[in-house]
Design an enzyme around this catalytic site. Sequence first.
Site, short mmCIF file in Angstrom:
data_model
loop_
_atom_site.label_atom_id
_atom_site.label_comp_id
_atom_site.label_asym_id
_atom_site.label_seq_id
_atom_site.Cartn_x
_atom_site.Cartn_y
_atom_site.Cartn_z
N ARG A 232 1.11 -0.81 0.26
CA ARG A 232 0.40 -0.03 0.07
C ARG A 232 0.59 1.29 -0.08
NH1 ARG A 232 -3.64 -2.74 -1.69
NH2 ARG A 232 -5.05 -3.55 -0.77
N GLU A 261 -2.72 7.54 -5.10
CA GLU A 261 -2.78 6.67 -6.59
C GLU A 261 -4.25 7.25 -6.84
OE1 GLU A 261 -1.99 2.88 -4.96
OE2 GLU A 261 -3.95 2.18 -5.62
N HIS A 293 -0.44 -0.39 -9.73
CA HIS A 293 -1.37 -1.23 -8.75
C HIS A 293 -2.40 -2.71 -9.75
CE1 HIS A 293 -3.54 -0.66 -4.55
NE2 HIS A 293 -3.20 -2.29 -5.34
P1 NAD Z 1 -0.91 -11.32 4.99
O1 NAD Z 1 -2.50 -10.36 6.41
O2 NAD Z 1 -1.29 -12.66 4.86
O3 NAD Z 1 0.13 -11.14 5.69
C1 NAD Z 1 0.57 -9.33 6.23
C2 NAD Z 1 1.38 -10.12 7.17
O4 NAD Z 1 1.61 -8.08 7.75
C3 NAD Z 1 1.06 -10.66 8.42
O5 NAD Z 1 2.04 -11.45 8.77
C4 NAD Z 1 1.25 -10.01 9.55
O6 NAD Z 1 1.56 -10.80 10.50
C5 NAD Z 1 2.24 -8.46 8.84
N1 NAD Z 1 1.92 -6.87 9.71
C6 NAD Z 1 1.04 -7.00 10.60
N2 NAD Z 1 1.01 -5.61 11.09
C7 NAD Z 1 2.28 -5.33 11.08
C8 NAD Z 1 3.62 -4.61 11.22
N3 NAD Z 1 3.39 -3.52 11.92
N4 NAD Z 1 4.31 -4.84 10.99
C9 NAD Z 1 5.20 -5.97 10.51
N5 NAD Z 1 4.24 -6.64 10.06
C10 NAD Z 1 2.92 -6.94 9.83
O7 NAD Z 1 -1.40 -10.09 3.87
P2 NAD Z 1 -1.43 -10.89 2.20
O8 NAD Z 1 -2.31 -11.19 1.80
O9 NAD Z 1 0.28 -11.13 2.31
O10 NAD Z 1 -1.46 -9.20 1.37
C11 NAD Z 1 -0.21 -8.10 1.86
C12 NAD Z 1 -0.40 -6.99 1.42
O11 NAD Z 1 -0.54 -6.87 0.09
C13 NAD Z 1 -2.24 -6.63 1.68
O12 NAD Z 1 -2.63 -5.57 2.88
C14 NAD Z 1 -2.47 -5.64 0.86
O13 NAD Z 1 -2.44 -4.36 1.64
C15 NAD Z 1 -1.31 -5.89 -0.06
N6 NAD Z 1 -1.93 -6.58 -1.13
C16 NAD Z 1 -1.59 -6.05 -3.23
C17 NAD Z 1 -1.78 -6.31 -4.67
C18 NAD Z 1 -1.59 -5.17 -5.23
O14 NAD Z 1 -2.42 -5.58 -6.43
N7 NAD Z 1 -0.36 -4.54 -5.11
C19 NAD Z 1 -3.07 -6.74 -4.46
C20 NAD Z 1 -3.17 -7.61 -2.52
C21 NAD Z 1 -3.04 -7.29 -1.66
#
Ligand code: NAD
Length: 329
Positions: A232, A261, A293
């Site tokens: 994000r 964005e 994105h």
């Molecule tokens: P997920 O919930 O499986 O994993 C997120 C991880 O971040 C978890 O292990 C959690 O413990 C960790 N986390 C939470 N707070 C934290 C902090 N303060 N410091 C360090 N780590 C922390 O999520 P995911 O499916 O792996 O997705 C991650 C992110 O990717 C989503 O939140 C979304 O913003 C982004 N995303 C982007 C796209 C894209 O098209 N670019 C698509 C899907 C998701």
Amino acid sequence: MKIAFFSTKSYDKEFFEKYNQTNTLTFYEVPLNESSVRLAEGFDAICVFVNDKVDASIIKILTQLGVKLIALRCAGFNNVDLEATKKANISVVRVPAYSPHAVAEHAVALIMTLNRKTHKAYNRVREGNFSLEKLIGFDLYQKTIGVIGTGKIGEAFARIMLGFGCKVIAYDIFQNQNLVNLGVEYGSLDEVLAESDIISLHCPLTEKTHHLIDNQAISKVKDGMMLINTSRGALIDTPAVVEALKTKKIGYLGLDVYEQEENIFFKDHSEEILVDDTLARLMSFPNVLITSHQGFLTEEALTQIAIITLNNITAFEQGQKSGNEIEIN
Ligand code: NAD
């Protein structure tokens, strides 16, 4: 159910129509905001994406219009005011995992392109320029990769980088045992910042992670490191990163997301004047690669997004739990 889609693109329509069986789908290209929210009148549910505005004022109007369900066709939900949906008794569902590989592989594509400059080579060769000047990259083999956030996407990303023969280190508030078993070493945020040649962000945007990469964090990174953000935009303090690019503290920047964005990404602005000076400055660096994105944009991910969203909606209609509800206490 009658569902109104906001921010619809051709691929949303294609995949949702393909997998829909019983619902009536209406597709609006406009994003959900103050001027479009009344289009939700007469619908049981709305289906929204990452940059649709679902704040308290929009939720108030959705309640008046009789909307009972907000179905996010994405994983992140930082754009939804959950206190307000709870108060309004509107349910919220999302797609927690559709293809972590899609986003992880896109992060790797950014790394590979920034490093080996394939985008420049492609243009050069098409123009008959076969020179290799200024195309020098570096071996990924044995480099240290810092993964911040080792959930589904972070794990998929770490596995790929291990395959390159990289040393993978990580920071997360919870350790991922699968990665520990594969030899990934967890450290403090400061340790990961200090030791990584490449840092890739895979944590969600929360109050705690807002501007995680700010001036203070940047002061701790290796000179000339590569920063990748497919998570994000607001995880990064963009003006601070621009300054670090100018001083060469940051050597490469790959972004699939950008803090501002919302009114720019997903649309063709090629005939307009770009008024966002920070984005314009970012675009001017030869060592910055921005995609709008598109991490999620694979056949597999779009298929899963459509199927899981439609299942979420059916479960809600039948008074059952899909397991994909976003609930706060
Ligand atoms: P997920 O919930 O499986 O994993 C997120 C991880 O971040 C978890 O292990 C959690 O413990 C960790 N986390 C939470 N707070 C934290 C902090 N303060 N410091 C360090 N780590 C922390 O999520 P995911 O499916 O792996 O997705 C991650 C992110 O990717 C989503 O939140 C979304 O913003 C982004 N995303 C982007 C796209 C894209 O098209 N670019 C698509 C899907 C998701």
